[in-house]
Write a protein that holds these residues in place. Sequence first.
Motif, PDB file in Angstrom:
ATOM      1  N   LEU A  93      97.951 140.492 -50.981  1.00  0.00           N
ATOM      2  CA  LEU A  93      97.702 140.477 -52.033  1.00  0.00           C
ATOM      3  C   LEU A  93      97.825 138.998 -52.498  1.00  0.00           C
ATOM      4  N   GLN A  94      98.326 137.947 -51.886  1.00  0.00           N
ATOM      5  CA  GLN A  94      97.148 136.168 -51.315  1.00  0.00           C
ATOM      6  C   GLN A  94      95.917 137.173 -51.008  1.00  0.00           C
ATOM      7  N   ARG A  95      95.280 137.377 -50.369  1.00  0.00           N
ATOM      8  CA  ARG A  95      94.303 137.264 -49.744  1.00  0.00           C
ATOM      9  C   ARG A  95      93.120 137.745 -50.362  1.00  0.00           C
ATOM     10  N   LEU A  96      93.853 139.379 -50.747  1.00  0.00           N
ATOM     11  CA  LEU A  96      92.628 140.023 -51.999  1.00  0.00           C
ATOM     12  C   LEU A  96      92.246 139.285 -52.921  1.00  0.00           C
ATOM     13  N   PRO A  97      90.967 139.957 -52.896  1.00  0.00           N
ATOM     14  CA  PRO A  97      90.241 139.876 -54.560  1.00  0.00           C
ATOM     15  C   PRO A  97      90.646 139.752 -55.827  1.00  0.00           C
ATOM     16  N   PHE A  98      90.441 139.620 -56.143  1.00  0.00           N
ATOM     17  CA  PHE A  98      91.459 139.966 -57.586  1.00  0.00           C
ATOM     18  C   PHE A  98      91.430 141.987 -58.550  1.00  0.00           C
ATOM     19  N   GLN A  99      90.141 142.355 -58.077  1.00  0.00           N
ATOM     20  CA  GLN A  99      89.884 143.805 -58.683  1.00  0.00           C
ATOM     21  C   GLN A  99      91.050 144.869 -57.148  1.00  0.00           C
ATOM     22  N   ALA A 100      90.261 144.318 -55.767  1.00  0.00           N
ATOM     23  CA  ALA A 100      91.918 144.384 -55.040  1.00  0.00           C
ATOM     24  C   ALA A 100      93.087 144.460 -55.031  1.00  0.00           C
ATOM     25  N   LYS A 101      93.580 143.328 -55.567  1.00  0.00           N
ATOM     26  CA  LYS A 101      94.881 143.093 -55.864  1.00  0.00           C
ATOM     27  C   LYS A 101      95.356 144.273 -57.186  1.00  0.00           C
TER      28      LYS A 101
END
Length: 115
Positions: A93-101
Motif C-alpha cells: 500500500l505504501q509503494r503503490l500509486p493511489f489508483q492501484a491502492k
Amino acid sequence: MRFQHSKSNVTHFLNPEQSNFTDSKTILGNTQFANIALATGADYVRLETNAEINQSIALAFDLAKQGKPVLLDVNIDYSKKTRFTKGIVGTNLQRLPFQAKVRMISRALVRKMTG
C-alpha cells in the motif's frame, strides 16, 4: 507484470490493466524443492509449522556453518493473518500509486464479503 498468490497456487496475470488479459493465467504445480536441493548438491530443510521454526532454522544454520549449501523450504499459509502477511499489505500500500491502492483495497473488500 504482477504476481498474485492464491493459497497453494501462484496466478500470473500478464497485464491487469488490459481487460482482455485478466483471464490469462499460469498455475504453477507443486514444486519439488527437495529434488532441486538434491540436483544442486544442497541439503534440504523443510519448515512446515510454527512449532518447527527454531529447530529448522538452527539446523539450516548448522549445515551452513559446515560449509554446505542449504535450501530452506518454508511453508507459509497465506490464508492466516500474520505479521508477515500484514506487513506485505502495508508495504504494498505504501509503494503503490493511489489508483492501484484503491483497486487493491476494493478487491480485498469484495473477497472478504463474498468469501
